[in-house]
Scaffold this motif. Structure first.
Motif, PDB file in Angstrom:
ATOM      1  N   SER A  24       1.804 -15.656  -3.786  1.00  0.00           N
ATOM      2  CA  SER A  24       0.829 -14.769  -3.152  1.00  0.00           C
ATOM      3  C   SER A  24       1.594 -13.758  -2.308  1.00  0.00           C
ATOM      4  CB  SER A  24      -0.146 -15.560  -2.274  1.00  0.00           C
ATOM      5  OG  SER A  24      -0.898 -16.460  -3.050  1.00  0.00           O
ATOM      6  N   HIS A  25       1.096 -12.520  -2.256  1.00  0.00           N
ATOM      7  CA  HIS A  25       1.791 -11.488  -1.476  1.00  0.00           C
ATOM      8  C   HIS A  25       0.853 -10.324  -1.226  1.00  0.00           C
ATOM      9  CE1 HIS A  25       5.003  -8.584  -0.361  1.00  0.00           C
ATOM     10  NE2 HIS A  25       5.605  -9.685   0.052  1.00  0.00           N
ATOM     11  N   TYR A  26       1.033  -9.658  -0.101  1.00  0.00           N
ATOM     12  CA  TYR A  26       0.140  -8.551   0.242  1.00  0.00           C
ATOM     13  C   TYR A  26       0.294  -7.361  -0.696  1.00  0.00           C
ATOM     14  CZ  TYR A  26       4.344  -7.010   2.786  1.00  0.00           C
ATOM     15  OH  TYR A  26       5.630  -6.653   3.131  1.00  0.00           O
ATOM     16  N   THR A  27       1.399  -7.250  -1.414  1.00  0.00           N
ATOM     17  CA  THR A  27       1.544  -6.140  -2.363  1.00  0.00           C
ATOM     18  C   THR A  27       0.692  -6.337  -3.619  1.00  0.00           C
ATOM     19  OG1 THR A  27       3.478  -7.187  -3.368  1.00  0.00           O
ATOM     20  CG2 THR A  27       3.888  -5.618  -1.584  1.00  0.00           C
ATOM     21  N   PHE A  28       0.065  -7.497  -3.740  1.00  0.00           N
ATOM     22  CA  PHE A  28      -0.808  -7.752  -4.885  1.00  0.00           C
ATOM     23  C   PHE A  28      -2.230  -7.241  -4.649  1.00  0.00           C
ATOM     24  CE2 PHE A  28       1.797 -11.894  -5.732  1.00  0.00           C
ATOM     25  CZ  PHE A  28       2.887 -11.127  -6.114  1.00  0.00           C
ATOM     26  N   PRO A  38      14.483  -6.970 -13.363  1.00  0.00           N
ATOM     27  CA  PRO A  38      13.378  -6.784 -12.419  1.00  0.00           C
ATOM     28  C   PRO A  38      12.025  -6.895 -13.102  1.00  0.00           C
ATOM     29  CG  PRO A  38      14.230  -4.664 -13.092  1.00  0.00           C
ATOM     30  CD  PRO A  38      15.077  -5.706 -13.798  1.00  0.00           C
ATOM     31  N   LEU A  39      11.039  -7.334 -12.339  1.00  0.00           N
ATOM     32  CA  LEU A  39       9.646  -7.246 -12.760  1.00  0.00           C
ATOM     33  C   LEU A  39       9.004  -6.132 -11.938  1.00  0.00           C
ATOM     34  CD1 LEU A  39       7.239  -8.627 -14.420  1.00  0.00           C
ATOM     35  CD2 LEU A  39       6.572  -9.527 -12.193  1.00  0.00           C
ATOM     36  N   TYR A  40       8.550  -5.086 -12.626  1.00  0.00           N
ATOM     37  CA  TYR A  40       7.787  -4.029 -11.977  1.00  0.00           C
ATOM     38  C   TYR A  40       6.312  -4.412 -12.059  1.00  0.00           C
ATOM     39  CZ  TYR A  40      12.158  -1.525 -12.893  1.00  0.00           C
ATOM     40  OH  TYR A  40      13.478  -1.163 -12.967  1.00  0.00           O
ATOM     41  N   TYR A  41       5.549  -4.103 -11.018  1.00  0.00           N
ATOM     42  CA  TYR A  41       4.148  -4.512 -11.023  1.00  0.00           C
ATOM     43  C   TYR A  41       3.327  -3.596 -10.124  1.00  0.00           C
ATOM     44  CZ  TYR A  41       5.100  -6.717  -6.482  1.00  0.00           C
ATOM     45  OH  TYR A  41       5.452  -6.952  -5.166  1.00  0.00           O
ATOM     46  N   HIS A  42       2.027  -3.611 -10.334  1.00  0.00           N
ATOM     47  CA  HIS A  42       1.111  -2.820  -9.524  1.00  0.00           C
ATOM     48  C   HIS A  42      -0.281  -3.424  -9.599  1.00  0.00           C
ATOM     49  CE1 HIS A  42       1.076  -1.024 -13.612  1.00  0.00           C
ATOM     50  NE2 HIS A  42      -0.227  -1.119 -13.437  1.00  0.00           N
ATOM     51  N   SER A  43      -1.084  -3.122  -8.608  1.00  0.00           N
ATOM     52  CA  SER A  43      -2.509  -3.423  -8.663  1.00  0.00           C
ATOM     53  C   SER A  43      -3.199  -2.367  -9.506  1.00  0.00           C
ATOM     54  CB  SER A  43      -3.107  -3.439  -7.259  1.00  0.00           C
ATOM     55  OG  SER A  43      -2.555  -4.494  -6.489  1.00  0.00           O
ATOM     56  N   MET A  44      -4.320  -2.742 -10.091  1.00  0.00           N
ATOM     57  CA  MET A  44      -5.087  -1.762 -10.850  1.00  0.00           C
ATOM     58  C   MET A  44      -5.584  -0.647  -9.944  1.00  0.00           C
ATOM     59  SD  MET A  44      -6.678  -0.701 -13.627  1.00  0.00           S
ATOM     60  CE  MET A  44      -6.778  -2.067 -14.765  1.00  0.00           C
ATOM     61  N   SER A  45      -6.218  -1.015  -8.847  1.00  0.00           N
ATOM     62  CA  SER A  45      -6.780  -0.026  -7.925  1.00  0.00           C
ATOM     63  C   SER A  45      -5.734   0.334  -6.888  1.00  0.00           C
ATOM     64  CB  SER A  45      -8.052  -0.568  -7.284  1.00  0.00           C
ATOM     65  OG  SER A  45      -9.019  -0.856  -8.267  1.00  0.00           O
ATOM     66  N   SER A  46      -4.720   1.054  -7.329  1.00  0.00           N
ATOM     67  CA  SER A  46      -3.589   1.390  -6.467  1.00  0.00           C
ATOM     68  C   SER A  46      -2.834   2.554  -7.096  1.00  0.00           C
ATOM     69  CB  SER A  46      -2.657   0.190  -6.298  1.00  0.00           C
ATOM     70  OG  SER A  46      -1.490   0.542  -5.596  1.00  0.00           O
ATOM     71  N   SER A  47      -2.067   3.244  -6.268  1.00  0.00           N
ATOM     72  CA  SER A  47      -1.192   4.311  -6.762  1.00  0.00           C
ATOM     73  C   SER A  47       0.268   3.975  -6.515  1.00  0.00           C
ATOM     74  CB  SER A  47      -1.535   5.626  -6.060  1.00  0.00           C
ATOM     75  OG  SER A  47      -1.321   5.502  -4.661  1.00  0.00           O
ATOM     76  N   ARG A  98      -7.922 -12.615  -6.976  1.00  0.00           N
ATOM     77  CA  ARG A  98      -7.453 -13.419  -5.855  1.00  0.00           C
ATOM     78  C   ARG A  98      -5.988 -13.156  -5.563  1.00  0.00           C
ATOM     79  NH1 ARG A  98     -10.627 -17.401  -3.796  1.00  0.00           N
ATOM     80  NH2 ARG A  98      -9.106 -17.186  -2.115  1.00  0.00           N
ATOM     81  N   PHE A  99      -5.479 -12.065  -6.115  1.00  0.00           N
ATOM     82  CA  PHE A  99      -4.229 -11.440  -5.704  1.00  0.00           C
ATOM     83  C   PHE A  99      -3.046 -12.411  -5.730  1.00  0.00           C
ATOM     84  CE2 PHE A  99      -7.819  -9.881  -2.964  1.00  0.00           C
ATOM     85  CZ  PHE A  99      -8.221  -8.897  -3.845  1.00  0.00           C
ATOM     86  N   GLY A 100      -2.803 -12.950  -6.908  1.00  0.00           N
ATOM     87  CA  GLY A 100      -1.705 -13.894  -7.074  1.00  0.00           C
ATOM     88  C   GLY A 100      -0.955 -13.663  -8.368  1.00  0.00           C
ATOM     89  N   GLY A 142      -6.865  -6.155  -7.898  1.00  0.00           N
ATOM     90  CA  GLY A 142      -5.509  -6.260  -7.400  1.00  0.00           C
ATOM     91  C   GLY A 142      -4.497  -6.355  -8.528  1.00  0.00           C
ATOM     92  N   LEU A 143      -3.490  -7.212  -8.347  1.00  0.00           N
ATOM     93  CA  LEU A 143      -2.365  -7.302  -9.275  1.00  0.00           C
ATOM     94  C   LEU A 143      -2.833  -7.313 -10.725  1.00  0.00           C
ATOM     95  CD1 LEU A 143       0.657  -7.762  -9.844  1.00  0.00           C
ATOM     96  CD2 LEU A 143       0.194 -10.213  -9.692  1.00  0.00           C
ATOM     97  N   PHE A 144      -2.263  -6.390 -11.504  1.00  0.00           N
ATOM     98  CA  PHE A 144      -2.676  -6.293 -12.899  1.00  0.00           C
ATOM     99  C   PHE A 144      -1.515  -5.966 -13.815  1.00  0.00           C
ATOM    100  CE2 PHE A 144      -4.196  -3.947 -16.558  1.00  0.00           C
ATOM    101  CZ  PHE A 144      -5.083  -4.854 -17.083  1.00  0.00           C
ATOM    102  N   GLY A 145      -0.970  -4.750 -13.715  1.00  0.00           N
ATOM    103  CA  GLY A 145       0.064  -4.316 -14.643  1.00  0.00           C
ATOM    104  C   GLY A 145       1.427  -4.876 -14.288  1.00  0.00           C
TER     105      GLY A 145
END
Length: 415
Positions: free
Chosen positions: A225-229, A265-274, A208-210, A250-253
């Motif tokens: 919540s944010h679209y980058t998630f 800083p907090l670096y982050y990425h979705s699992m299904s993303s590059s 749910r991308f949060g 979505g948001l995972f790492g």
């Protein structure tokens, strides 16, 4: 999150072809501490183990390792209850053993895994240890997610004092921050002083991308919540060793960078993303910013490419990020002082036998520091394609300094 996306994925190809064995590791920095064909537990007696098998309370092929942490002379592993027959969901192991496939010791005791009415552990995903020796444990509260999912208990944070092996805190995530079909998958701890006061925990919701924030001081939660998630559609299609599947995680790492001008800083990425993103933790730690922080979440740099999906990541003491490239049987690196672009990214280890699906990655608090990785062939597990005659689950360690020697990730600024 990769793990529970089984409910959202479809299997296209069921042929699993393990390709020619390729091995690569920078400067012999990588090693295997333990490996298992199947996971087993240290029951009090053989009779109790057999009774658990007879009543299908222990179904060995259904047990998979997922999260990892290290504190002093112990390793901690999670075994989520994604299928029936997982008797314990958090265990400890000695750092040194003569057995390459040791029995998992349920932690802190068997009682915590047999408890009812949400008084014990339900299904632990991942853990994060702060530098004061408290392990923060993320319990999803859900069982049999790969079969017929049941939400038995609310997602909950537990705090365990590793010196006394006692649970010192239990914090259910309020319903208002757990949305329908939320998958609460990963955590990272942010502590700012020697006594671990002013401590915050960041929690990823992959479905749910949060991003949920917990503040220990007053035991409060809030949610961004944010679209980058969100995942990238084209990166939601995976192929691994001949197995094709779809995960829309979505948001995972998440990984914490070094302090910069009094913040980090907090670096982050979705699992299904590059793509990798960044946000100041000063924003996350301020609950008043939930509704006006849209512009604070920023793209870090270039895409990692068509097979750039990453599970977990961690930044070591020298400011180098290491990350698990799950579609490449590899571990990548990036010096966080440099722009996030492809000519500043490198591979420190690749092995299409021992690094098949590197799932979790953590940096310990020891001197010298080590990184700890769990590999678990998760897609094969999800579709019941695990071969019990092969080694499927591994605890791997990485020396971060040796790993980046003579790579673009080697820090040019002495620490």
């Amino acid at each position: 999150m990769v793990e529970m996306t089984m409910l959202k994925c479809s299997l296209v190809v069921l042929t699993v072809a393990i390709c020619h064995h390729q091995v690569f590791a920078k400067n012999k920095a990588l090693g295997t501490l333990y490996r298992w064909k199947q996971i087993d537990f240290a029951y009090p007696t053989d009779d109790e183990r057999q009774e658990a098998i007879n009543f299908e309370e222990f179904i060995q092929p259904n047990v998979i390792t997922l999260g990892i942490e290290r504190w002093k002379e112990r390793i901690f592993l999670s075994t989520p209850r994604w299928k029936k027959g997982v008797p314990a969901t958090l265990s400890s192991l000695p750092l040194h053993s003569n057995d390459e496939s040791p029995l998992l010791e349920p932690y802190p005791s068997w009682d915590w895994h047999n408890a009812e009415n949400c008084t014990g552990f339900t299904s632990v995903f991942r853990m994060a240890v702060d530098h004061c020796g408290v392990m923060w444990v993320l319990d999803s509260g859900q069982v049999e997610a790969f079969e017929t999912p049941r939400q038995l208990c609310p997602p909950t944070l537990f705090a365990i004092n590793l010196e006394t092996d006692s649970v010192v805190g239990k914090y259910p995530i309020p319903n208002e921050f757990v949305l329908q079909n939320s998958l609460i998958t990963n955590i990272i701890v942010d502590s700012r002083d020697a006594l671990c006061r002013d401590l915050h925990v960041y929690i990823a919701d992959a479905w749910r991308f949060g991003l949920i924030v917990f503040r220990e001081e007053d035991e409060s939660f809030w949610r961004f919540s944010h679209y980058t998630f969100y995942p990238e559609p084209l990166l939601s299609n995976y192929t691994l060793h001949g197995l094709n599947y779809q995960w829309s995680d979505g948001l995972f790492g998440m990984s914490l960078g070094k302090f910069q001008s009094g913040d980090r800083p907090l670096y982050y990425h979705s699992m299904s993303s590059s793509l990798e993103f960044v946000v100041s933790t000063a924003v996350l730690r301020d609950s008043a910013r939930v509704s006006d922080a849209v512009g604070e979440f920023r793209l870090l740099g270039e895409s990692r490419g068509a097979e750039g999906q990453v599970s977990a990541a961690a930044v070591d003491r020298n400011g180098v990020m290491f990350y698990n490239l799950i579609s490449q049987d590899s571990i990548g690196c990036w010096d966080t002082r440099k722009p996030y672009q492809n000519n500043n990214l490198d591979i420190v280890a690749r092995n299409n036998k021992t690094l098949v699906f590197p799932n979790d990655l953590r940096a310990d608090h020891e001197v010298p520091q080590k990184l700890w990785i769990v590999t678990n062939r998760l897609p094969m597990y999800q579709f019941n394609l695990i071969n019990p005659e092969e080694y499927n689950y591994r605890v791997i360690y990485l020396d971060p300094i040796k790993a980046v020697q003579d790579t673009i990730c080697q820090p040019s600024i002495p620490e």
